[in-house]
Every structure is written in C-alpha cells, then in structure tokens.
Design a protein around this motif. Structure first.
Motif, short mmCIF file in Angstrom:
data_model
loop_
_atom_site.label_atom_id
_atom_site.label_comp_id
_atom_site.label_asym_id
_atom_site.label_seq_id
_atom_site.Cartn_x
_atom_site.Cartn_y
_atom_site.Cartn_z
N ILE A 1 38.36 -16.87 -3.77
CA ILE A 1 37.17 -16.18 -3.65
C ILE A 1 36.68 -14.82 -4.34
CG2 ILE A 1 35.91 -17.65 -1.97
CD1 ILE A 1 36.39 -15.39 -0.02
N GLY A 2 38.19 -14.31 -4.80
CA GLY A 2 37.99 -13.05 -5.28
C GLY A 2 39.32 -12.36 -5.59
N THR A 3 39.49 -11.38 -6.30
CA THR A 3 40.79 -10.64 -6.16
C THR A 3 40.60 -9.16 -6.42
OG1 THR A 3 41.38 -10.64 -8.58
CG2 THR A 3 42.15 -12.59 -7.21
N ILE A 4 41.31 -8.04 -6.14
CA ILE A 4 41.26 -6.81 -6.43
C ILE A 4 42.64 -6.01 -6.68
CG2 ILE A 4 39.11 -6.17 -4.95
CD1 ILE A 4 41.00 -4.97 -2.96
N GLY B 1 31.24 -16.96 -1.93
CA GLY B 1 30.04 -16.97 -2.89
C GLY B 1 29.86 -15.74 -3.52
N LEU B 2 30.26 -14.79 -3.04
CA LEU B 2 30.06 -13.35 -3.58
C LEU B 2 31.27 -12.96 -4.33
CD1 LEU B 2 27.78 -11.43 -0.89
CD2 LEU B 2 26.99 -12.61 -3.22
N GLY B 3 32.32 -13.03 -3.48
CA GLY B 3 33.73 -12.46 -4.27
C GLY B 3 33.92 -11.21 -4.36
N LEU B 4 35.20 -10.78 -4.95
CA LEU B 4 35.49 -9.46 -5.09
C LEU B 4 35.78 -9.42 -6.72
CD1 LEU B 4 37.80 -8.80 -2.11
CD2 LEU B 4 35.30 -8.11 -2.37
N THR B 5 35.14 -8.39 -7.49
CA THR B 5 35.57 -7.97 -8.85
C THR B 5 37.15 -7.72 -8.93
OG1 THR B 5 33.05 -7.49 -9.07
CG2 THR B 5 34.75 -6.99 -10.86
N VAL B 6 37.60 -8.27 -10.17
CA VAL B 6 38.88 -8.06 -10.46
C VAL B 6 38.91 -6.47 -10.68
CG1 VAL B 6 40.87 -8.24 -12.00
CG2 VAL B 6 39.64 -10.06 -11.23
#
Length: 385
Positions: free
Chosen positions: A76-79, A371-376
């Motif tokens: 659901i996302g990465t940073i 659903g929202l996730g994290l922006t790379v």
C-alpha cells in the motif's frame, strides 16, 4: 525579530532544551543515478503492526533505506530516506524513516493547517514556523529565551520534511501542517500555538512547590511541578488513608494517580515508596526502562500525627511493624517495554512504536491505512531560501 516576539519567547521557553536537527544545515544531496533507482536493496527487518499491517525495511545504501507497507499481503505504499529522513502521512497516521534505517510511527499530535508563529512542543522546546518570502516554502527554527532564532531550515521535500528539535521528532507538511512526537515520553500532545489562552510562563523545575503545604488535621496537601513540562502533581499525606499523588496536565485534567493501594502508575512514571509509613516519597520519570526517578518527599504530617497508619497495607509493601514506626517494604515496579508501556494510549496518540529510537536496529513500524498509501519519496536538491 519584533520585540513582542522576543518577550513571548522569553516567557514561553523551557530553559535548557537544545535543538539537534537530524541533518545539519539545509544542503540536500542530488538524486541517485537512474541505475540506483532499480536497487531493490537488502531486507533488514520485517515488522507486524498492531492493526495487522506488515512493514518491510530494506537497505539500499550506507544512508539509504526504504520502508514498504503491506495490508493483507498487498503493498500500500513506500517511503525512502536517502541521506535525510523521510515521512509518510496517511490521514494523521505518521511514519518516519531515518537515513540509518530507524523508524518511528504514531497517530495524531498534529496542527493542520498551522499558522506561522511560535509553538511549544510536548518536551517544552519552542519552535517558530515561518514562510520563505522568496518561494513560499514553510520552515522551522528554534527560538531561545531572548527571542533569538537558530535560523530557519525550510522544507526540502515536495511533500513533507522531518527534523528533530529538542527531544521531539517534527514533521512539517508543505502546506504548513505541523506534527510532533517525543520518543519514549508518556506525555504526548500536538504542538501548542503560543497565542491567546496559553500560559506563557516558563515551566518550573520538577519538584518545585507551587502551593501549600496546607494542613487539615492529620492530612497535608501541596502541589508541585511535574517532570512533564507545565504539568503538576498534587501530593496528599493522610495519616489514615496514606499518601496519594495526582498528576494533572496543563489543562488541569487528571491523567495519572498513585496511592497506598496502587503505589505505581507505570504509564505516567509515578511511584510511591514508603506508602505504609508517615514519611513517603514520590518518584517521577518521563520514560520507562532504566530511566531514573526524580524523588521528592510528601509534605510532612503535623508533629502530633505520629501514630502508625492503620489502613490496610498495599499489595506491594511489607506491613508496618507494631513498634509505632512504619517501615518501607519491597516494591513491585511496573517497567514499560521500550520507551513506553506497550499498548498504552497517550492523549491523541493512539499507539506509538518508538523502540527503534531507544535501541538501535529494532525499528518501529509504520501506521498506514489501505487505499491511501504513502507516496514514494525521492531525493531532490533544494536550496535553502
């Protein structure tokens, strides 16, 4: 800086707290070569969150790490933190990934949007939020008691930036939103805007007597300053009922208690020793683990109140002997795991995983929602304004 600003700071700053930015200066390393972007890295840690989500932390370089979150097995996302810390914000759930692989996650403690001005963090540090007149970027600086600022450091990332001021980790959104968390500290709160309705007086030294002692027969009460800035502890020494300590926050709300029957409040670092004697002591601390207690005496009983307390001894103390003088028995200390007790809730903080900041290599997990996730977060050069 305006004289009024200096005056406000001089009365608001908690003395003795220094600022230590996570990354010195404002220079930002250039993006890595395109080939490096394909580096999947080496998996160094997998963490399962309380909500069931899983976070995997990968090492891509000496000061380059990636954190990826999964829900039900789906990413659901990465940073990414490459030379600087990075942060993700999923509807008030914050994840900070440091450039050495440490992580910190919490919910809440946010002011959004935050107007430019002075803010007091939960550890007492005073920072100023400002806006660069050249490009409109928001920035932060610490301000000392004379009103002198340390120098603004402006947002270096297109979405949000991270610094450490005093003991607090601060996330600054590019729209001016401000969130902060103090690792290992029981007391958490959103940054407080030092405007109308805020007591600007400096926090007194822990243990300072603020009022009393006041005696009513064989009951004596006094109020002292807590180890948490701007909080207080009301101490009551009662010959029959025994000692009682009531911790209140800066809105006068009761947040913790300790007494003869329950001499330890591990969540907020209260501990009474000598609970079955006429001369008890109160210990206070802001963290669990090996953090030492600060000890103060309960107010003394009047000279004619010398009879041994007759109330039922606490479960954690040895009963007083019948010689007329109470003695301190063995104490059972509740020691929270990591910086704070696992699963504890602190005001607006629903849960914080911050063990990584206290023990290297044991990173805490991110709190993210599907659903929202994290922006790379990619590293881009940004000049200091």
């Amino acid at each position: 800086m305006r004289t009024a600003l200096r005056t406000a700071v001089a009365t608001a700053l908690l003395a003795g707290l220094a600022v230590t930015p996570v990354v010195a200066g404002t220079a930002f390393a250039a993006d890595a070569p395109a080939a490096a972007a394909e580096n999947n890295g080496t998996l160094v840690r997998t963490e399962t969150l309380d909500n069931g989500n899983v976070v995997k932390v990968y090492k891509l370089g000496l000061t380059w790490y990636r954190a990826e979150a999964f829900k039900n097995g789906v990413s659901i996302g990465t940073i990414e933190a490459n030379g600087r810390p990075a942060a993700g914000n999923d509807n008030g759930n914050y994840l900070v990934l440091f450039e050495d692989g440490r992580t910190l996650a919490w919910r809440g403690n946010v002011v959004s949007p935050a107007e430019p001005g002075l803010y007091r963090l939960a550890d007492g540090t005073v920072v100023e939020l400002g806006k660069n007149p050249k490009d409109g970027r928001f920035g932060l600086q610490t301000v000392d008691a004379t009103g002198k600022g340390s120098g603004f450091v402006y947002a270096y990332h297109p979405v949000r930036s991270v610094w450490t001021y005093g003991k607090a980790v601060v996330v600054l959104e590019n729209d001016g939103g401000l969130a902060a968390y103090v690792p290992g500290q029981a007391r958490q709160a959103a940054p407080v805007h030092l405007g109308a309705g805020v007591d600007p007086k400096p926090a007194p030294k822990p243990g300072t007597v603020l009022s009393g002692p006041t005696a009513n027969g064989c009951t004596v009460t006094e109020k002292i300053a807590s180890v948490f800035p701007y909080w207080t502890v009301t101490l009551t020494n009662d010959l029959k009922k025994g000692p009682k300590a009531v911790l209140k926050d800066d809105t006068d709300k009761v947040v913790g208690t300790a007494d003869r029957q329950h001499p330890v409040d591990g969540r907020y670092g209260l501990k009474i020793e000598g609970a079955d004697t006429t001369t008890p002591k109160l210990g206070q601390r802001t963290q669990g683990g090996d953090m030492p207690y600060r000890w103060v005496d309960f107010p003394k009983l009047p000279g004619n109140c010398t009879t041994t307390p007759t109330a039922t001894p606490s479960a954690t103390s040895t009963p007083a002997p019948t010689t007329g003088t109470g003695t301190q028995g063995g104490q059972t200390t509740v020691v929270p795991k990591g910086g704070v007790a696992a699963g504890a809730e602190f005001g607006t903080v629903e849960h914080a995983n911050d063990t990584a900041l206290l023990a290297s290599g044991a990173g805490a997990a991110a709190v993210v929602a599907a659903g929202l996730g994290l922006t790379v977060l990619r590293r881009r050069a940004a000049d200091r304004g």
